[in-house]
Design a protein around this motif. Sequence first.
Motif, PDB file in Angstrom:
ATOM      1  N   ALA A 397       0.869  -1.176   0.000  1.00  0.00           N
ATOM      2  CA  ALA A 397       0.000   0.000   0.000  1.00  0.00           C
ATOM      3  C   ALA A 397       0.907   1.227   0.000  1.00  0.00           C
ATOM      4  N   SER A 398       0.379   2.357  -0.474  1.00  0.00           N
ATOM      5  CA  SER A 398       1.209   3.557  -0.554  1.00  0.00           C
ATOM      6  C   SER A 398       0.346   4.807  -0.416  1.00  0.00           C
ATOM      7  N   ASP A 399       1.032   5.930  -0.208  1.00  0.00           N
ATOM      8  CA  ASP A 399       0.352   7.217  -0.109  1.00  0.00           C
ATOM      9  C   ASP A 399       1.329   8.299  -0.564  1.00  0.00           C
ATOM     10  N   ARG A 400       0.785   9.410  -1.030  1.00  0.00           N
ATOM     11  CA  ARG A 400       1.614  10.498  -1.538  1.00  0.00           C
ATOM     12  C   ARG A 400       1.001  11.831  -1.121  1.00  0.00           C
ATOM     13  N   THR A 401       1.847  12.728  -0.592  1.00  0.00           N
ATOM     14  CA  THR A 401       1.395  14.027  -0.118  1.00  0.00           C
ATOM     15  C   THR A 401       2.374  15.114  -0.562  1.00  0.00           C
ATOM     16  N   SER A 402       1.830  16.211  -1.066  1.00  0.00           N
ATOM     17  CA  SER A 402       2.633  17.387  -1.395  1.00  0.00           C
ATOM     18  C   SER A 402       2.142  18.563  -0.557  1.00  0.00           C
ATOM     19  N   VAL A 425      -1.994  21.549   1.753  1.00  0.00           N
ATOM     20  CA  VAL A 425      -1.680  20.121   1.654  1.00  0.00           C
ATOM     21  C   VAL A 425      -2.494  19.505   0.532  1.00  0.00           C
ATOM     22  N   ASP A 426      -1.829  18.710  -0.297  1.00  0.00           N
ATOM     23  CA  ASP A 426      -2.500  17.967  -1.361  1.00  0.00           C
ATOM     24  C   ASP A 426      -2.179  16.493  -1.195  1.00  0.00           C
ATOM     25  N   ASN A 427      -3.180  15.720  -0.762  1.00  0.00           N
ATOM     26  CA  ASN A 427      -3.010  14.290  -0.567  1.00  0.00           C
ATOM     27  C   ASN A 427      -3.690  13.526  -1.697  1.00  0.00           C
ATOM     28  N   ARG A 428      -3.031  12.460  -2.154  1.00  0.00           N
ATOM     29  CA  ARG A 428      -3.535  11.712  -3.297  1.00  0.00           C
ATOM     30  C   ARG A 428      -4.951  11.206  -3.080  1.00  0.00           C
ATOM     31  N   GLY A 456      -5.105  22.246  12.177  1.00  0.00           N
ATOM     32  CA  GLY A 456      -4.329  21.087  11.760  1.00  0.00           C
ATOM     33  C   GLY A 456      -5.134  20.220  10.823  1.00  0.00           C
ATOM     34  N   PHE A 457      -4.433  19.467   9.996  1.00  0.00           N
ATOM     35  CA  PHE A 457      -5.073  18.555   9.043  1.00  0.00           C
ATOM     36  C   PHE A 457      -4.212  17.300   8.955  1.00  0.00           C
ATOM     37  N   LYS A 458      -4.801  16.156   9.205  1.00  0.00           N
ATOM     38  CA  LYS A 458      -4.045  14.906   9.228  1.00  0.00           C
ATOM     39  C   LYS A 458      -4.810  13.809   8.503  1.00  0.00           C
ATOM     40  N   THR A 459      -4.237  13.301   7.437  1.00  0.00           N
ATOM     41  CA  THR A 459      -4.862  12.200   6.714  1.00  0.00           C
ATOM     42  C   THR A 459      -4.549  10.884   7.420  1.00  0.00           C
ATOM     43  N   PRO A 460      -5.391   9.867   7.265  1.00  0.00           N
ATOM     44  CA  PRO A 460      -5.090   8.562   7.864  1.00  0.00           C
ATOM     45  C   PRO A 460      -3.771   8.008   7.334  1.00  0.00           C
TER      46      PRO A 460
END
Length: 730
Positions: A397-402, A425-428, A456-460
């Motif tokens: 599994a993977s994730d990408r954030t800019s 923040v830009d999350n895939r 704050g902003f936090k993706t899983p």
Amino acid sequence: MIKKIATLATFLMAGLTAESQTVEREDSLHEVVVTGTGTQHLLKNAPVQTEVITQKMLRQYGGKSLEDILSGLTASFAFSEGDMGSQMQLNGLGNNYILILIDGKRIHGDVGGENDLGLIDPQNIEKIEIVKGAQSALYGSDAMAGVINIITKKHAQKGLFVDNSTRYGSHNDLRQHNTLAFSLGQFSSQTNFQIQRNDGWQNTKEEFAEATVLTDSKNKTVNKFHNWQLSERLTYRPTPHSELYAEGTYYKKNILRPQDGTHPSCDVYTYNLRYNNASAAIGSKWLLGSNSSKSENHHQNTITLDIDWNKHAYYYDYTQRTYEYILLKGEEFGNLDGEWYSVLMKPGQSKLQSDQQRVMGLLKGVFYLPYGNTLNTGIEYRYDYLKAPDRTETGTASDRTSSFYVQDEFNLMEWLNITAGLRLVDNRSFGLRLTPKLSAMLSAGDFRFRLGWSQGFKTPTVKELHYRYLHVMGSSTFFNIGNTHLDPQTSNYYSANIEYRGRKLTASVTGYLNRLDHMIALVNVPVGEIPSGITTAYLGDGSNNVQARMYKNMDDARTCGIDATLSYKVMKGLTLNTAYSYLDTKAHLYDEKKEQMTTVTIDGTAHHKWSASAMYSHSFTPTYALGISLSTRGSSTRFYQNNRNGKAFQLWRINTTHDIGRQDRMLSYKIDLGIDNIFNYIDRTMRPYHLGNNTPGTTVYGTFAIKFNYGKRFNKHNLSTKQNVYNEEN
């Protein structure tokens, strides 16, 4: 009675400090910090409130690990150490919300919420800077609770530097540290090596397993472990205004668990744990010249580029014949008709459980503009990759954030500083999100008044989304489940601080409120409530011998509290310090079975935590200096939803330091001798119920260090930078 006496002594120490009207540490007026804004400020003038554990405090306290240091010298942290790493908590929020930096760069460990802090060598720490809450736009989703920046020792002087530190204590506890550094012209190198090991200990033989209380369990409170780490940093300075570097580390840890045939159903006896970590990084720094709009401004505009790769791999090393249960892959994964098969693992075999890798790139610049403006901006890219052959649907599994951030510090008036920032923040998987930050500092003589607000902003994490862990113990089955239907977490953090910082006296009080929406937690769920896309055939009919826990979004949560620190320099060489933290947490979760909202306390919360110390140092001759530190720390009851609460405790320790030889000469020595947990407190709570503290009781230790320093002692540029900051702000 002992507890009452110890508590009274703590408040007496606090009272002495308050009566003398409090101050912080020696030389704190000259301490330079960078973490809160990414720019250099004297500690007293930092726009974002920053707590510092100085080199002097580290030396006199003599902590053997980062956990030991943070819990002993601050009151805001709590730890539950285990085989998988340290479950750390800062003001009510756990590992997932705490960003740990080494020289401004993120450490990499288990993104599932437990970091192995053994990666950080305490002998290589110059100081620690702590910023609480998501107050800086410089840091992303990992920093909802705060940032811990470990500043390491640098030996960039010309010539040769060699040191050796060996610490040995009870339970065969060994901590070995070595540094070799040298500089030749424009080239410099620093190599660090460390070894840590301990035989572990057992505080109780009682264990609750399979609805039975075992009275002869071989399970230990802390298992035997050993680890080692090698790191290298190469630096090249082609011009006085540029620097290139390359660095890398390799870390290996083995956890050896007791082998017990009496209770074979306890699977902790069938395999040991092994961790392999590695990292590599390259980067550069350019100084672009100074802003001459004001003659007293000696700051230089700076651009830096950092690219790093990190790997954290986790293995089972089998010591007995063990059947591993694996779910067949393909279309039937997660289907009610899915099938499991078992694989026999034999002694001597190893198996990868998870391999977490991360690639990060950061380009940032600091620009000193006219009219007292300081602009800090950067672009960040992060790629997370998880390989878990038997614990994810497809094996990976993977994730990408800019991210892009911009922050401006400006002085509206000589006595008023405003720091404002934005982070995009830009999350895939979860798209764009903009989070603002705003803080203000008003100066009035030796007083500082600070207000802060930040979102704050936090993706899983990848593990929260995809990781599935089956744990079989005899007739009982435990299933921890990732959840692809999770929503991102958001927060609003508010803080107000008043601080007095004089030459002999410091007092600081901070009130804060952190509101979180969609907070992610691992909660118990009945088998029947698990979505059909996650339920597996192995869970059977939902009988009581199957316990399932799944990552879910709580509807909302909030933490609030007060942190207070007091310090007073009684006379030259003697300082008293106290710290107190009050915390209250609440989380709301919708109970689908009862069709109503339930209110719970966040796991691990203790309403009251405190620490206090008296630190004395004196040079009796040019070749001998003595340091003595008497300290205490304690906590009220820690609350948990399952497996009972952790007991309240208070611990005392004494550490003495003996510096031998002239510190400005080529060769010098240092000896530490200490006793931890003087009153032999031991928490004998039955396993697997929660412990308030896992100390083994009274322990003694000693450290011998030798340092060889041939060449100039300090880097001229670093000295001039710190002096310029001091001159400018005074």
